[in-house]
Motif scaffolding. Structure first.
Motif, PDB file in Angstrom:
ATOM      1  N   SER A 172       4.654   3.808   0.536  1.00 51.23           N
ATOM      2  CA  SER A 172       4.054   2.852   1.751  1.00 51.23           C
ATOM      3  C   SER A 172       2.553   2.698   1.638  1.00 51.23           C
ATOM      4  O   SER A 172       1.876   1.725   1.554  1.00 51.23           O
ATOM      5  CB  SER A 172       4.429   3.841   3.029  1.00 51.23           C
ATOM      6  N   ALA A 173       1.829   3.811   1.618  1.00 48.84           N
ATOM      7  CA  ALA A 173       0.332   3.819   1.462  1.00 48.84           C
ATOM      8  C   ALA A 173      -0.233   2.910   0.184  1.00 48.84           C
ATOM      9  O   ALA A 173      -1.101   2.334   0.335  1.00 48.84           O
ATOM     10  CB  ALA A 173      -0.185   5.368   1.690  1.00 48.84           C
ATOM     11  N   GLY A 174       0.598   3.367  -0.655  1.00 44.96           N
ATOM     12  CA  GLY A 174       0.157   2.738  -2.138  1.00 44.96           C
ATOM     13  C   GLY A 174      -0.082   1.213  -1.993  1.00 44.96           C
ATOM     14  O   GLY A 174      -1.054   0.695  -2.506  1.00 44.96           O
ATOM     15  N   PHE A 175       1.050   0.692  -1.568  1.00 46.40           N
ATOM     16  CA  PHE A 175       1.005  -0.847  -1.342  1.00 46.40           C
ATOM     17  C   PHE A 175       0.031  -1.341  -0.510  1.00 46.40           C
ATOM     18  O   PHE A 175      -0.745  -2.434  -0.913  1.00 46.40           O
ATOM     19  CB  PHE A 175       2.418  -1.205  -0.648  1.00 46.40           C
ATOM     20  N   PHE A 176      -0.440  -0.591   0.642  1.00 45.63           N
ATOM     21  CA  PHE A 176      -1.339  -1.078   1.519  1.00 45.63           C
ATOM     22  C   PHE A 176      -2.909  -0.683   0.899  1.00 45.63           C
ATOM     23  O   PHE A 176      -3.899  -1.436   1.050  1.00 45.63           O
ATOM     24  CB  PHE A 176      -1.382  -0.570   2.861  1.00 45.63           C
ATOM     25  N   PHE A 177      -2.747   0.327   0.012  1.00 51.13           N
ATOM     26  CA  PHE A 177      -3.911   0.340  -0.960  1.00 51.13           C
ATOM     27  C   PHE A 177      -4.155  -0.964  -1.926  1.00 51.13           C
ATOM     28  O   PHE A 177      -5.383  -1.586  -1.701  1.00 51.13           O
ATOM     29  CB  PHE A 177      -4.036   1.715  -1.765  1.00 51.13           C
ATOM     30  N   THR A 178      -3.152  -1.336  -2.537  1.00 55.52           N
ATOM     31  CA  THR A 178      -3.287  -2.283  -3.499  1.00 55.52           C
ATOM     32  C   THR A 178      -3.357  -3.718  -3.047  1.00 55.52           C
ATOM     33  O   THR A 178      -3.873  -4.572  -3.619  1.00 55.52           O
ATOM     34  CB  THR A 178      -2.246  -2.138  -4.619  1.00 55.52           C
ATOM     35  N   ASN A 179      -2.689  -3.835  -1.883  1.00 61.55           N
ATOM     36  CA  ASN A 179      -2.539  -5.166  -1.597  1.00 61.55           C
ATOM     37  C   ASN A 179      -3.265  -5.582  -0.366  1.00 61.55           C
ATOM     38  O   ASN A 179      -3.226  -6.719   0.131  1.00 61.55           O
ATOM     39  CB  ASN A 179      -0.737  -5.340  -1.237  1.00 61.55           C
ATOM     40  N   THR A 180      -3.659  -4.570   0.300  1.00 58.69           N
ATOM     41  CA  THR A 180      -4.458  -5.000   1.551  1.00 58.69           C
ATOM     42  C   THR A 180      -5.960  -4.316   1.510  1.00 58.69           C
ATOM     43  O   THR A 180      -6.964  -5.132   1.324  1.00 58.69           O
ATOM     44  CB  THR A 180      -3.969  -4.244   2.740  1.00 58.69           C
ATOM     45  N   PHE A 181      -6.287  -3.293   1.144  1.00 56.30           N
ATOM     46  CA  PHE A 181      -7.610  -2.629   1.026  1.00 56.30           C
ATOM     47  C   PHE A 181      -8.136  -3.199  -0.306  1.00 56.30           C
ATOM     48  O   PHE A 181      -9.437  -3.657  -0.161  1.00 56.30           O
ATOM     49  CB  PHE A 181      -7.577  -1.060   0.627  1.00 56.30           C
ATOM     50  N   MET A 182      -7.592  -3.452  -1.269  1.00 54.61           N
ATOM     51  CA  MET A 182      -8.229  -3.783  -2.698  1.00 54.61           C
ATOM     52  C   MET A 182      -8.630  -5.270  -2.407  1.00 54.61           C
ATOM     53  O   MET A 182      -9.603  -5.718  -3.006  1.00 54.61           O
ATOM     54  CB  MET A 182      -6.948  -3.858  -3.722  1.00 54.61           C
ATOM     55  N   ILE A 183      -8.033  -6.281  -1.474  1.00 55.56           N
ATOM     56  CA  ILE A 183      -8.662  -7.483  -1.265  1.00 55.56           C
ATOM     57  C   ILE A 183     -10.008  -7.295  -0.601  1.00 55.56           C
ATOM     58  O   ILE A 183     -11.026  -8.022  -1.274  1.00 55.56           O
ATOM     59  CB  ILE A 183      -7.942  -7.882  -0.139  1.00 55.56           C
ATOM     60  N   THR A 184     -10.099  -6.305   0.216  1.00 57.75           N
ATOM     61  CA  THR A 184     -11.548  -6.246   0.987  1.00 57.75           C
ATOM     62  C   THR A 184     -12.588  -5.545  -0.169  1.00 57.75           C
ATOM     63  O   THR A 184     -13.804  -6.035  -0.092  1.00 57.75           O
ATOM     64  CB  THR A 184     -11.526  -5.149   1.898  1.00 57.75           C
ATOM     65  N   TYR A 185     -12.117  -4.582  -1.071  1.00 58.13           N
ATOM     66  CA  TYR A 185     -12.986  -3.750  -1.812  1.00 58.13           C
ATOM     67  C   TYR A 185     -13.421  -4.883  -2.967  1.00 58.13           C
ATOM     68  O   TYR A 185     -14.740  -4.911  -3.167  1.00 58.13           O
ATOM     69  CB  TYR A 185     -12.035  -2.771  -2.915  1.00 58.13           C
ATOM     70  N   VAL A 186     -12.606  -5.780  -3.566  1.00 61.40           N
ATOM     71  CA  VAL A 186     -13.172  -6.585  -4.583  1.00 61.40           C
ATOM     72  C   VAL A 186     -13.935  -7.801  -4.001  1.00 61.40           C
ATOM     73  O   VAL A 186     -14.898  -8.273  -4.885  1.00 61.40           O
ATOM     74  CB  VAL A 186     -11.988  -7.056  -5.585  1.00 61.40           C
TER      75      VAL A 186
END
Length: 435
Positions: A247-261
């Motif tokens: 669960s959390a891994g998907f929101f890390f890669t697909n949501t937070f990663m957008i903001t990060y990059v």
């Protein structure tokens, strides 16, 4: 409907239904990462606006454990199918209304207040829907194939994500003024159309045969939530931990990663959306393959190895993302996503088998939604906070990802032990009285 076609139709209905549900859920995640902060939580500090938007995103997760209890009770008392139809209608209406909502500039505080309320309804819908979708697929499945058939409900996650990525990739081509004024609303308004399709498909699938047998034998639990909490609390805790990285891994890669990059690496949002689209295609292909492989090697052994590999995955991922090269970024994120998707594909059916049919809807709903609420909903916000505290350093974020994966490994080990041991017995009362 023939006995051979019913399992396939149930699996297809679970896949299509969860695709639509997750489309609705993911478009909110993307909107939170890209536009909702500016529209509903304006601030001179972009990081604070983004964290506020992710805070509203987390609200949906807060509602999910409570929804899991309510719909788990009703699903174990009244049936899986009725709950699936209701939750899909609720999700479609809530998402469509977000597309019609006035922003902060148009309605002041009422704009963000309405957004939080509708996000809460989204969370309630997913909290009640997931368990029913998994059970309609697994409880219709042929003997010995329950985990694989349950994976069709999980397969809806990458499919819904693909639809959401396509929708936001199209509107991201708009100029900024058009995007912020009306373009962002389009993906939300499309939900109304998808809702009607999903309802029509799910309406044609018969009730779960295992629940039907329980009801005909007059063995439905009087208070399923109380009984599962009393007799199967260890299974709930370990299952909640096991689903963490899925669960959390998907929101890390697909949501937070957008903001990060976009905010910290200066990469264009169209680049990361293109990257995530390719990654999600790979996830969509790999998930059923992972479910089939787990049948061959044993689901418990498969989950342990995948959870262990997820602990190592973020370090090559971040090294490749830091390059800013689309090919390298895609390879890095794909490595992590394919691994966590393998766990996600298998864990639903695996945890469902830890609970008896009388309390199964309640058990898996509480476990999954508890794990999602504690880690999934907070991951983008915590990731944004960590990135802000350690600007220019990726290793604290990688450690955060590894901790999430370690939680899943601990959960899988505990759940595997409990499934191997003799199941505790609970005194399941009959179905006398009202639900």
């Amino acid at each position: 409907m023939s006995q051979t076609s019913t399992p396939r139709r149930a699996a297809a209905a679970a896949f299509i239904g969860t695709t639509i549900e997750f489309y609705d859920f993911y478009i909110y995640a993307f909107a939170a990462a890209l536009v909702l902060g500016q529209l509903f939580f304006p601030s001179d500090n972009p990081t604070l606006s983004t964290m506020a938007a992710f805070g509203s995103f987390a609200v949906g997760f807060i509602a999910r454990p409570f929804a899991g209890m309510v719909f788990g009770h009703l699903g174990d008392r009244l049936g899986r199918k009725k709950m699936l139809l209701f939750t899909m209608a609720l999700m479609g209406l809530a998402t469509t209304c977000i597309g019609l909502l006035p922003t902060y500039a148009q309605a002041g505080i009422w704009g963000p207040a309405g957004l939080v309320l509708l996000r809460l309804l989204q969370g309630i819908s997913v909290g009640g829907e997931w368990g029913g979708a998994v059970l309609m697929a697994s409880e219709h499945a042929p003997k010995g194939r329950k985990v694989f058939f349950a994976s069709f409900a999980q397969w809806g996650s990458p499919a819904g994500l693909l639809l959401a990525l396509i929708a936001f990739r199209v509107i991201s081509e708009m100029d900024q003024e058009a995007l912020l004024s009306w373009g962002w609303r389009i993906p939300f308004l499309l939900s109304g159309v998808l809702m009607m399709v999903g309802l029509a498909i799910r309406f044609g699938v018969p009730e779960s045969p295992e629940f039907t047998e329980v009801r005909e034998r007059d063995k439905t639990a009087r208070f399923p939530v109380m009984e599962v909490l009393r007799g199967y609390w260890k299974q709930i805790l370990f299952a909640a931990s096991a689903v963490t990285i899925g669960s959390a891994g998907f929101f890390f890669t697909n949501t937070f990663m957008i903001t990060y990059v976009t905010q910290y690496l200066g990469i264009a949002k169209t680049t990361i959306l293109d990257c995530l689209f390719v990654v999600t295609v790979l996830q969509f292909i790999s998930q059923p393959c992972s479910a089939l492989l787990s049948e061959r090697v044993g689901e418990g052994r498969f989950l342990k190895w995948v959870a262990a590999l997820c602990i190592l995955a973020p370090y090559p991922m971040f090294l490749l993302v830091q390059t800013g090269n689309l090919v390298y970024m895609t390879a890095g994120i794909a490595l992590a996503v394919v691994l966590l998707a393998a766990l996600y594909a298998v864990i639903a059916g695996y945890m469902a088998e830890a609970f008896p049919a009388q309390v199964r809807y309640s058990g898996i709903s509480i476990a999954y939604q508890l794990g999602s609420a504690v880690t999934g909903g907070t991951t983008p916000m915590l990731g944004t906070f960590i990135a802000g505290q350690y600007t220019g350093q990726w290793w604290p974020l990688a450690i955060f990802f590894s901790v999430l994966a370690l939680m899943s490994l601990v959960g899988v080990l505990g759940l595997s032990h409990l499934r191997g041991a003799a199941a505790p017995r609970v005194a399941l009362s009959t179905s006398e009285g009202a639900a």
